[in-house]
Design an enzyme around this catalytic site. Structure first.
Site, PDB file in Angstrom:
ATOM      1  N   LYS A 157      -2.835  -0.465  -9.592  1.00 31.20           N
ATOM      2  CA  LYS A 157      -1.639   0.401  -9.408  1.00 31.20           C
ATOM      3  C   LYS A 157      -0.384  -0.455  -8.846  1.00 31.20           C
ATOM      4  CE  LYS A 157      -1.817   4.330  -7.001  1.00 31.20           C
ATOM      5  NZ  LYS A 157      -1.014   4.351  -5.925  1.00 31.20           N
ATOM      6  N   SER A 158      -0.983  -1.266  -7.618  1.00 34.01           N
ATOM      7  CA  SER A 158      -0.024  -1.975  -6.930  1.00 34.01           C
ATOM      8  C   SER A 158       0.520  -3.077  -7.548  1.00 34.01           C
ATOM      9  CB  SER A 158      -0.838  -2.597  -5.419  1.00 34.01           C
ATOM     10  OG  SER A 158      -1.388  -1.409  -4.554  1.00 34.01           O
ATOM     11  N   ARG A 187       6.230  12.664   3.289  1.00 30.37           N
ATOM     12  CA  ARG A 187       5.774  11.530   3.902  1.00 30.37           C
ATOM     13  C   ARG A 187       6.881  10.684   4.457  1.00 30.37           C
ATOM     14  NH1 ARG A 187       2.265   8.493  -0.427  1.00 30.37           N
ATOM     15  NH2 ARG A 187       1.688   7.494   1.240  1.00 30.37           N
ATOM     16  N   GLN A 245       3.341  -1.625   1.775  1.00 31.12           N
ATOM     17  CA  GLN A 245       4.629  -1.131   1.278  1.00 31.12           C
ATOM     18  C   GLN A 245       5.925  -1.443   2.035  1.00 31.12           C
ATOM     19  OE1 GLN A 245       3.956   3.140   0.891  1.00 31.12           O
ATOM     20  NE2 GLN A 245       2.403   2.827  -0.751  1.00 31.12           N
ATOM     21  N   ASP A 279      -7.285   2.971   0.946  1.00 31.70           N
ATOM     22  CA  ASP A 279      -7.277   4.095   0.022  1.00 31.70           C
ATOM     23  C   ASP A 279      -8.712   4.381  -0.333  1.00 31.70           C
ATOM     24  OD1 ASP A 279      -4.509   3.907  -0.093  1.00 31.70           O
ATOM     25  OD2 ASP A 279      -4.442   2.435  -1.948  1.00 31.70           O
TER      26      ASP A 279
HETATM   27  C1  S3P Z   1       0.037   0.106  -1.390  1.00 36.30           C
HETATM   28  C2  S3P Z   1      -0.101  -0.082   0.018  1.00 36.30           C
HETATM   29  C3  S3P Z   1      -0.806   0.777   0.582  1.00 36.30           C
HETATM   30  C4  S3P Z   1      -1.740   1.813  -0.255  1.00 36.30           C
HETATM   31  C5  S3P Z   1      -0.921   2.223  -1.212  1.00 36.30           C
HETATM   32  C6  S3P Z   1      -0.519   1.240  -2.174  1.00 36.30           C
HETATM   33  C7  S3P Z   1       1.011  -1.066  -2.119  1.00 36.30           C
HETATM   34  O1  S3P Z   1       0.012   1.705   1.339  1.00 36.30           O
HETATM   35  O2  S3P Z   1      -2.157   2.984   0.415  1.00 36.30           O
HETATM   36  O3  S3P Z   1      -1.815   2.957  -2.300  1.00 36.30           O
HETATM   37  O4  S3P Z   1       0.906  -1.150  -3.267  1.00 36.30           O
HETATM   38  O5  S3P Z   1       1.620  -1.692  -1.393  1.00 36.30           O
HETATM   39  P1  S3P Z   1       0.685   1.419   2.781  1.00 36.30           P
HETATM   40  O6  S3P Z   1       1.058  -0.189   2.710  1.00 36.30           O
HETATM   41  O7  S3P Z   1       1.414   2.340   3.380  1.00 36.30           O
HETATM   42  O8  S3P Z   1      -0.670   1.178   3.764  1.00 36.30           O
END
Ligand code: S3P
Length: 434
Positions: free
Chosen positions: A23-24, A124, A171, A317
């Site tokens: 996903k990322s 959020r 993120q 996660d």
């Molecule tokens: C992600 C970072 C994580 C993770 C999310 C995906 C990303 O969040 O929990 O599912 O793709 O950069 P945080 O950066 O807020 O911890």
């Protein structure tokens, strides 16, 4: 539409499977493709709602994105600085990654964009991105508590920033790095606690000048980048549900192909191996700047451990599904230092503790985590998923070893990250039905 599912005693789980794309990396591949000049081809894009939402948003911002009949995706980019103002608000659905990364991207384009989301996303925290992005010169209008909907007015003449992350968040890091792309000069993010580095890797893969010196990540803005083909590994977070399922279901032996094993993502694998899990990595290789392997997992007698706090970012996660492994493991499993779980798609500490207790699993809630004691789970009141895909999938996995079936109230949210989850589980021997 609500989609209730029931998960019952199953197994053994056997087979060779592939889980959907990361996903990322999928979000980032669409964004980078949209900023590159030319046509990028993406193989293995996750077709979950979150990523499809980012594809729609990038189209509204000017990129041309489509899928061919063989399942490959193509992105015709507009070049860094070339995004245009969308006609309508961008609805990012359930996706924290989608909204935070795109807020970063548009913050340094001279356009106005409104972001909305579902009930989960609208509760959020967004100040963690709007505070640093304001320093580039962008303006943010919305509620005082910093939640969606938010309208971003991108900076006309963005200024590069140096920013130390107050929370360990990929993120937030990525939002700043993306804002840095259309900013003249060097943008610096200081990251004391390492988080997933997919943005750094994909920037480098596309030829963006990015330098990593210890805790400092520096991006040189306004580079011209050209299209690149990308192959996306299977998502280790999605694979985790199958890994835990096989570890706890007697007689199981499964192999999951082509899984991303970026060290910033494999904290759960390390933890499960420490707990006694029989997990082996085969055919280890590199693809498009990411580490990949086939993972073989066999049923194991697990034992509880205390998970080191510093491992949290590499498995952030995966705590919901680790709770499931912990219920099966002999002894006690302690998970602390994970307050961040309270601001994910749901408050994952509270929701897991409530759900596990209602299944008869002995669990204690802490402000910063939870402790789970070996228990035989059984069904009770339907589990509430609170619009959280990982809660839904975790309880479906717990059902596989439950004395009586576990009912999960709304599994439609699984579509955000793992379309076909229940069908794939059933194809290797699980007993999940409406
Ligand atoms: C992600 C970072 C994580 C993770 C999310 C995906 C990303 O969040 O929990 O599912 O793709 O950069 P945080 O950066 O807020 O911890």
């Amino acid at each position: 539409m609500m989609n209730q599912l029931k998960s019952g005693k199953s197994g053994p789980l056997k087979g060779i499977i592939t889980v959907p794309g990361d996903k990322s990396i999928s979000h980032r591949s669409l964004i980078m493709g949209a900023l590159a000049i030319g046509k990028s081809k993406i193989t293995g894009l996750l077709e979950g709602e979150d990523v499809l939402g980012t594809a729609e948003a990038m189209k509204a911002l000017g990129a041309d994105i489509y899928k061919d009949d063989q399942g490959f995706w193509y992105v015709h980019g507009v070049g860094i600085g070339g995004l245009c103002e969308p006609e309508n608000p961008l609805n990012m659905g359930n996706s924290g990654t989608g909204v935070r990364l795109l807020m970063g991207l548009v913050a340094t384009h001279p356009i106005k964009v409104t972001f909305t989301g579902d009930a989960s996303l609208s509760s959020r925290p967004m100040k963690r991105v709007t505070i640093p992005l304001s320093k580039f010169g962008a303006k943010f209008d919305g509620a005082d508590d910093g939640t969606l909907p938010i309208t971003v007015t991108g900076a006309q003449m963005p200024l590069p920033i140096e920013y130390e992350l107050p929370v360990a968040s990929a993120q937030v890091k990525s939002a700043i790095m993306l804002a840095g792309l259309n900013t003249p000069g060097i943008t610096t993010v200081i990251e004391k606690i390492p988080t997933r580095d997919h943005s750094e890797r994909i920037f480098d893969y596309f030829g963006v000048p990015v330098e990593i010196n210890g805790e400092n990540i520096q991006v040189e803005g306004q580079a011209e980048i050209t299209a690149k083909d990308m192959s996306i590994p299977a998502d280790p977070s999605s694979a985790s549900f199958f890994i835990v399922a096989a570890l706890i279901t007697e007689g199981s032996d499964i192999t999951i192909k082509n899984v991303g094993i970026n060290p910033a993502r494999t904290g759960l694998f390390t933890t499960l191996i420490e707990m006694g899990g029989d997990i082996t990595f085969e055919n280890t290789r590199q693809e498009c700047g990411e580490d990949v392997a086939d993972i073989r997992v066999r049923y194991s007698n697990l034992k509880g451990i205390e998970v080191p706090h510093e491992r949290a970012p590499s498995m952030i996660d995966e705590y919901p599904v680790l709770c499931v492994a912990a219920a099966h493991a002999q002894g006690t499993t302690v998970m602390r230092g994970i307050e961040e779980l309270r601001v994910k798609e749901s408050d994952r500490i509270a929701v897991m503790v409530k759900g596990l207790s209602s299944c008869g699993v002995e669990v204690t809630e802490h402000k910063d985590g939870m402790t789970v004691i070996n228990s035989i789970p059984k069904g009770g009141m339907p589990i509430k998923t609170h619009l959280d895909h990982r809660i839904a999938m975790s309880f479906l996995v717990l059902g596989l070893i439950s004395e009586t079936s576990i009912i999960i109230d709304d599994c439609s949210v699984i579509e955000t990250s793992f379309p076909g989850f229940a069908e794939l589980m059933n194809s290797i021997g699980a007993n999940i039905c409406p």
